[in-house]
Design a protein around this motif. Structure first.
Motif, PDB file in Angstrom:
ATOM      1  N   LEU A  74     -12.152   2.639 -41.493  1.00 26.75           N
ATOM      2  CA  LEU A  74     -10.756   3.103 -41.407  1.00 26.75           C
ATOM      3  C   LEU A  74     -11.410   3.931 -40.198  1.00 26.75           C
ATOM      4  O   LEU A  74     -10.700   3.904 -39.010  1.00 26.75           O
ATOM      5  CB  LEU A  74     -10.643   4.262 -41.770  1.00 26.75           C
ATOM      6  N   ASP A  75     -12.396   3.922 -40.025  1.00 27.30           N
ATOM      7  CA  ASP A  75     -12.697   4.470 -37.900  1.00 27.30           C
ATOM      8  C   ASP A  75     -11.973   3.018 -37.097  1.00 27.30           C
ATOM      9  O   ASP A  75     -11.870   3.176 -36.330  1.00 27.30           O
ATOM     10  CB  ASP A  75     -14.555   4.677 -37.967  1.00 27.30           C
ATOM     11  N   LYS A  76     -12.693   2.268 -37.597  1.00 28.06           N
ATOM     12  CA  LYS A  76     -12.011   0.840 -36.581  1.00 28.06           C
ATOM     13  C   LYS A  76     -10.763   0.112 -36.566  1.00 28.06           C
ATOM     14  O   LYS A  76     -10.609   0.304 -35.299  1.00 28.06           O
ATOM     15  CB  LYS A  76     -12.660  -0.522 -37.525  1.00 28.06           C
ATOM     16  N   ALA A  77      -9.735   1.051 -37.178  1.00 30.21           N
ATOM     17  CA  ALA A  77      -8.966   0.990 -37.166  1.00 30.21           C
ATOM     18  C   ALA A  77      -7.751   1.577 -36.788  1.00 30.21           C
ATOM     19  O   ALA A  77      -7.174   1.243 -35.905  1.00 30.21           O
ATOM     20  CB  ALA A  77      -8.010   0.916 -39.056  1.00 30.21           C
ATOM     21  N   MET A  78      -8.591   3.059 -36.459  1.00 29.84           N
ATOM     22  CA  MET A  78      -8.233   4.322 -35.786  1.00 29.84           C
ATOM     23  C   MET A  78      -8.990   4.072 -34.611  1.00 29.84           C
ATOM     24  O   MET A  78      -7.892   4.658 -33.522  1.00 29.84           O
ATOM     25  CB  MET A  78      -8.862   5.765 -36.703  1.00 29.84           C
ATOM     26  N   ALA A  79      -9.577   2.937 -34.012  1.00 25.13           N
ATOM     27  CA  ALA A  79      -9.732   2.998 -32.947  1.00 25.13           C
ATOM     28  C   ALA A  79      -8.839   2.439 -32.116  1.00 25.13           C
ATOM     29  O   ALA A  79      -9.021   1.708 -31.014  1.00 25.13           O
ATOM     30  CB  ALA A  79     -11.120   2.454 -32.912  1.00 25.13           C
ATOM     31  N   ALA A  80      -8.780   1.146 -33.038  1.00 20.09           N
ATOM     32  CA  ALA A  80      -7.732   0.216 -32.468  1.00 20.09           C
ATOM     33  C   ALA A  80      -6.659   1.083 -32.037  1.00 20.09           C
ATOM     34  O   ALA A  80      -5.671   0.248 -30.957  1.00 20.09           O
ATOM     35  CB  ALA A  80      -7.051  -0.858 -33.637  1.00 20.09           C
ATOM     36  N   PRO A 114      -7.311   0.607 -23.396  1.00 23.71           N
ATOM     37  CA  PRO A 114      -7.399  -0.425 -22.893  1.00 23.71           C
ATOM     38  C   PRO A 114      -7.519  -0.385 -21.428  1.00 23.71           C
ATOM     39  O   PRO A 114      -7.680  -1.330 -20.903  1.00 23.71           O
ATOM     40  CB  PRO A 114      -6.654  -1.711 -24.086  1.00 23.71           C
ATOM     41  N   GLY A 115      -6.870   0.905 -20.928  1.00 32.90           N
ATOM     42  CA  GLY A 115      -6.714   0.815 -19.914  1.00 32.90           C
ATOM     43  C   GLY A 115      -8.705   0.785 -19.280  1.00 32.90           C
ATOM     44  O   GLY A 115      -9.355   0.596 -19.724  1.00 32.90           O
ATOM     45  N   PRO A 116      -8.514   1.567 -17.723  1.00 33.93           N
ATOM     46  CA  PRO A 116      -9.602   1.183 -16.770  1.00 33.93           C
ATOM     47  C   PRO A 116     -10.627   2.392 -17.919  1.00 33.93           C
ATOM     48  O   PRO A 116     -11.418   2.540 -17.499  1.00 33.93           O
ATOM     49  CB  PRO A 116      -8.813   1.938 -15.092  1.00 33.93           C
ATOM     50  N   CYS A 117     -10.046   3.606 -18.381  1.00 33.29           N
ATOM     51  CA  CYS A 117     -10.168   4.439 -18.416  1.00 33.29           C
ATOM     52  C   CYS A 117     -11.211   4.855 -19.868  1.00 33.29           C
ATOM     53  O   CYS A 117     -12.766   4.839 -19.556  1.00 33.29           O
ATOM     54  CB  CYS A 117      -9.965   6.253 -18.475  1.00 33.29           C
ATOM     55  N   GLY A 118     -10.529   3.662 -20.930  1.00 37.58           N
ATOM     56  CA  GLY A 118     -11.658   3.033 -21.694  1.00 37.58           C
ATOM     57  C   GLY A 118     -11.559   4.429 -22.592  1.00 37.58           C
ATOM     58  O   GLY A 118     -12.981   3.864 -23.106  1.00 37.58           O
ATOM     59  N   ARG A 119     -11.180   5.822 -22.944  1.00 37.43           N
ATOM     60  CA  ARG A 119     -11.205   6.441 -24.108  1.00 37.43           C
ATOM     61  C   ARG A 119     -10.560   6.553 -25.438  1.00 37.43           C
ATOM     62  O   ARG A 119      -9.718   5.521 -25.235  1.00 37.43           O
ATOM     63  CB  ARG A 119     -10.948   7.867 -23.181  1.00 37.43           C
ATOM     64  N   ARG A 120     -11.377   7.358 -25.867  1.00 37.08           N
ATOM     65  CA  ARG A 120     -11.057   7.232 -27.168  1.00 37.08           C
ATOM     66  C   ARG A 120     -10.170   8.632 -27.805  1.00 37.08           C
ATOM     67  O   ARG A 120     -11.357   9.540 -27.107  1.00 37.08           O
ATOM     68  CB  ARG A 120     -11.844   6.779 -28.146  1.00 37.08           C
ATOM     69  N   TYR A 121      -9.209   8.931 -27.847  1.00 34.73           N
ATOM     70  CA  TYR A 121      -8.000  10.264 -28.173  1.00 34.73           C
ATOM     71  C   TYR A 121      -8.807  10.841 -29.616  1.00 34.73           C
ATOM     72  O   TYR A 121      -9.080   9.476 -30.600  1.00 34.73           O
ATOM     73  CB  TYR A 121      -7.201  10.184 -27.433  1.00 34.73           C
ATOM     74  N   LYS A 180       1.440  -0.044 -28.214  1.00 35.65           N
ATOM     75  CA  LYS A 180       3.263  -0.341 -28.167  1.00 35.65           C
ATOM     76  C   LYS A 180       4.254  -0.582 -26.755  1.00 35.65           C
ATOM     77  O   LYS A 180       4.284  -2.070 -26.913  1.00 35.65           O
ATOM     78  CB  LYS A 180       4.178  -1.063 -29.375  1.00 35.65           C
ATOM     79  N   THR A 181       4.434   0.602 -26.524  1.00 27.85           N
ATOM     80  CA  THR A 181       5.453   0.791 -25.244  1.00 27.85           C
ATOM     81  C   THR A 181       4.699   0.898 -23.581  1.00 27.85           C
ATOM     82  O   THR A 181       4.966   0.208 -23.383  1.00 27.85           O
ATOM     83  CB  THR A 181       5.853   2.031 -25.290  1.00 27.85           C
ATOM     84  N   LEU A 182       3.418   1.528 -24.099  1.00 26.27           N
ATOM     85  CA  LEU A 182       2.582   1.487 -23.158  1.00 26.27           C
ATOM     86  C   LEU A 182       1.759   0.694 -22.414  1.00 26.27           C
ATOM     87  O   LEU A 182       1.348   0.694 -21.256  1.00 26.27           O
ATOM     88  CB  LEU A 182       2.682   2.957 -22.198  1.00 26.27           C
ATOM     89  N   ARG A 183       1.368   0.401 -23.393  1.00 25.88           N
ATOM     90  CA  ARG A 183      -0.345  -0.926 -23.795  1.00 25.88           C
ATOM     91  C   ARG A 183      -1.657   0.424 -22.872  1.00 25.88           C
ATOM     92  O   ARG A 183      -2.701  -0.710 -22.565  1.00 25.88           O
ATOM     93  CB  ARG A 183      -0.027  -1.965 -22.749  1.00 25.88           C
ATOM     94  N   SER A 184      -0.965   1.512 -22.901  1.00 28.02           N
ATOM     95  CA  SER A 184      -2.461   2.276 -22.142  1.00 28.02           C
ATOM     96  C   SER A 184      -2.337   4.180 -22.456  1.00 28.02           C
ATOM     97  O   SER A 184      -1.625   3.908 -23.275  1.00 28.02           O
ATOM     98  CB  SER A 184      -2.812   1.711 -20.722  1.00 28.02           C
ATOM     99  N   CYS A 185      -3.019   4.345 -22.240  1.00 27.92           N
ATOM    100  CA  CYS A 185      -2.446   5.516 -22.277  1.00 27.92           C
ATOM    101  C   CYS A 185      -1.962   6.575 -21.533  1.00 27.92           C
ATOM    102  O   CYS A 185      -1.548   5.651 -20.311  1.00 27.92           O
ATOM    103  CB  CYS A 185      -3.981   6.779 -22.792  1.00 27.92           C
ATOM    104  N   LEU A 186      -1.453   7.411 -20.930  1.00 23.07           N
ATOM    105  CA  LEU A 186      -0.142   8.067 -19.521  1.00 23.07           C
ATOM    106  C   LEU A 186      -0.957   8.170 -18.891  1.00 23.07           C
ATOM    107  O   LEU A 186       0.024   8.147 -18.044  1.00 23.07           O
ATOM    108  CB  LEU A 186       0.206   9.457 -20.613  1.00 23.07           C
ATOM    109  N   PHE A 208      -1.547   4.605 -17.522  1.00 24.31           N
ATOM    110  CA  PHE A 208      -0.154   4.500 -16.914  1.00 24.31           C
ATOM    111  C   PHE A 208       0.203   4.587 -15.364  1.00 24.31           C
ATOM    112  O   PHE A 208       1.111   3.723 -16.044  1.00 24.31           O
ATOM    113  CB  PHE A 208       1.185   4.796 -18.242  1.00 24.31           C
ATOM    114  N   ASP A 209       0.736   6.266 -15.716  1.00 23.56           N
ATOM    115  CA  ASP A 209       0.858   6.817 -14.345  1.00 23.56           C
ATOM    116  C   ASP A 209       0.134   6.704 -13.150  1.00 23.56           C
ATOM    117  O   ASP A 209       0.783   6.913 -11.873  1.00 23.56           O
ATOM    118  CB  ASP A 209       2.088   7.587 -14.351  1.00 23.56           C
ATOM    119  N   GLY A 210      -1.116   6.221 -13.221  1.00 27.17           N
ATOM    120  CA  GLY A 210      -2.102   6.166 -12.278  1.00 27.17           C
ATOM    121  C   GLY A 210      -2.817   8.100 -11.908  1.00 27.17           C
ATOM    122  O   GLY A 210      -3.053   8.294 -10.518  1.00 27.17           O
TER     123      GLY A 210
END
Length: 228
Positions: free
Chosen positions: A85-91, A96-103, A110-116, A119-121
Motif C-alpha cells: 500500500l505504501d508503494k502504491a501511494m508513493a507512486a 517526478p520533477g526536480p523537487c522529488g518530494r513526497r506529499y 496525469k495532467t501536470l506530470r509533476s507537483c504544482l 509545473f509553474d516554476g
C-alpha cells in the motif's frame, strides 16, 4: 441499441419489492451497518448480500446495509500489505520533477506530470513532511509559565479511569467525556461527561462507531468544569 432501451440495473435489488428501503436515521436500532461501519467494527460483509437500502436526499444518495451478526472479521493487516500500500501511494504522491518530494496528498500526475511548484516554476515551500521550527523571536520567560488558577487546575485533574474505559475526550472546559462499555463489537457502549454530567441518550447504549461521534461532539461544545 437505442438510447431509450438503456436502463440502470441494480445488481443487489431483486426488483420485486422485497428489499426494504429505509430513510435517513430509520435504521439506528437495527442490527445493520454499512460497509464503512462494519470496517470500523473490524468486520466485513463476508459474502452476504445487503438486506436493506438506506436513502437520503430524496433517494439521490443511498447505501447498502448488512447484518452485523452475519459479518466476518476483517483480514488482518500484514507487513507485506502495508509495504504494498505504501508503494502504491508513493507512486501517486511522489513528484517526478526536480523537487522529488513526497506529499501527504495525491498530486496531479496525469495532467501536470509533476507537483504544482515544479509545473509553474514557483519556489517550493519546505517539504510538508518536515516539522515546523520553533519560533525564537521572544526568549523564554526564566520565571516559567504563569501559575494556573485553582478552578483551571481542578478542571484539568484527570479522574480515575474505569476498567471498561474505551475512549476519553477532553472538553473545551477542561473536563472529560468517557466512552465506556464492553468494546467496539458490542451495542452496550455509552458515554458520560464529568463536567455537566450529561450522558448518551436515545438510545442510551449503542455500538462504538455510533457512540463515539456523539461523545466527540459533546466534548467540543461542553464548557462545564467539575465542581467537586
Amino acid at each position: 441499441m437505442a438510447d431509450q432501451d438503456l436502463v440502470d440495473v441494480d445488481p443487489y435489488d431483486p426488483g420485486d419489492g422485497s428489499l426494504l428501503v429505509f430513510r435517513w436515521k430509520q435504521a439506528w436500532r437495527t442490527n445493520l451497518a454499512t460497509r464503512r461501519q462494519l470496517r470500523e467494527l473490524g468486520l466485513r460483509p463476508g459474502g452476504q448480500e445487503p438486506v436493506v437500502r438506506i436513502e437520503c436526499r430524496g433517494g439521490q444518495r443511498f447505501a447498502w446495509l448488512y447484518r452485523i451478526d452475519l459479518a466476518k472479521p476483517k483480514f488482518p493487516m500484514t507487513l507485506a500489505k502495508e509495504a504494498a500500500l505504501d508503494k502504491a501511494m508513493a507512486a501517486r504522491q511522489q513528484c517526478p520533477g526536480p523537487c522529488g518530494r513526497r506529499y501527504f496528498h495525491c498530486i496531479p500526475l496525469k495532467t501536470l506530470r509533476s507537483c504544482l511548484e515544479c509545473f509553474d516554476g514557483t519556489p517550493a515551500d519546505p517539504p510538508p513532511t518536515s516539522l515546523p521550527q520553533r519560533s525564537t523571536c521572544l526568549p523564554p520567560d526564566p520565571r516559567g509559565p504563569p501559575p494556573m488558577s485553582t478552578a483551571t487546575l481542578a478542571a484539568f485533574t484527570e479522574p480515575d479511569r474505569p476498567k471498561n474505559l474505551l475512549i476519553r475526550f477532553i472538553t473545551v472546559g477542561g473536563s472529560y467525556v468517557d466512552v465506556t462499555g464492553p468494546g467496539k463489537h458490542s451495542d452496550k457502549n455509552r458515554w458520560n461527561c464529568h463536567g455537566c454530567e450529561d450522558s448518551s441518550d436515545r438510545p442510551e447504549e449503542n455500538y462504538l462507531f455510533r457512540i463515539r461521534p456523539d461523545a466527540n461532539y459533546h466534548a467540543t461544545t461542553c464548557r462545564a468544569i467539575p465542581l467537586r
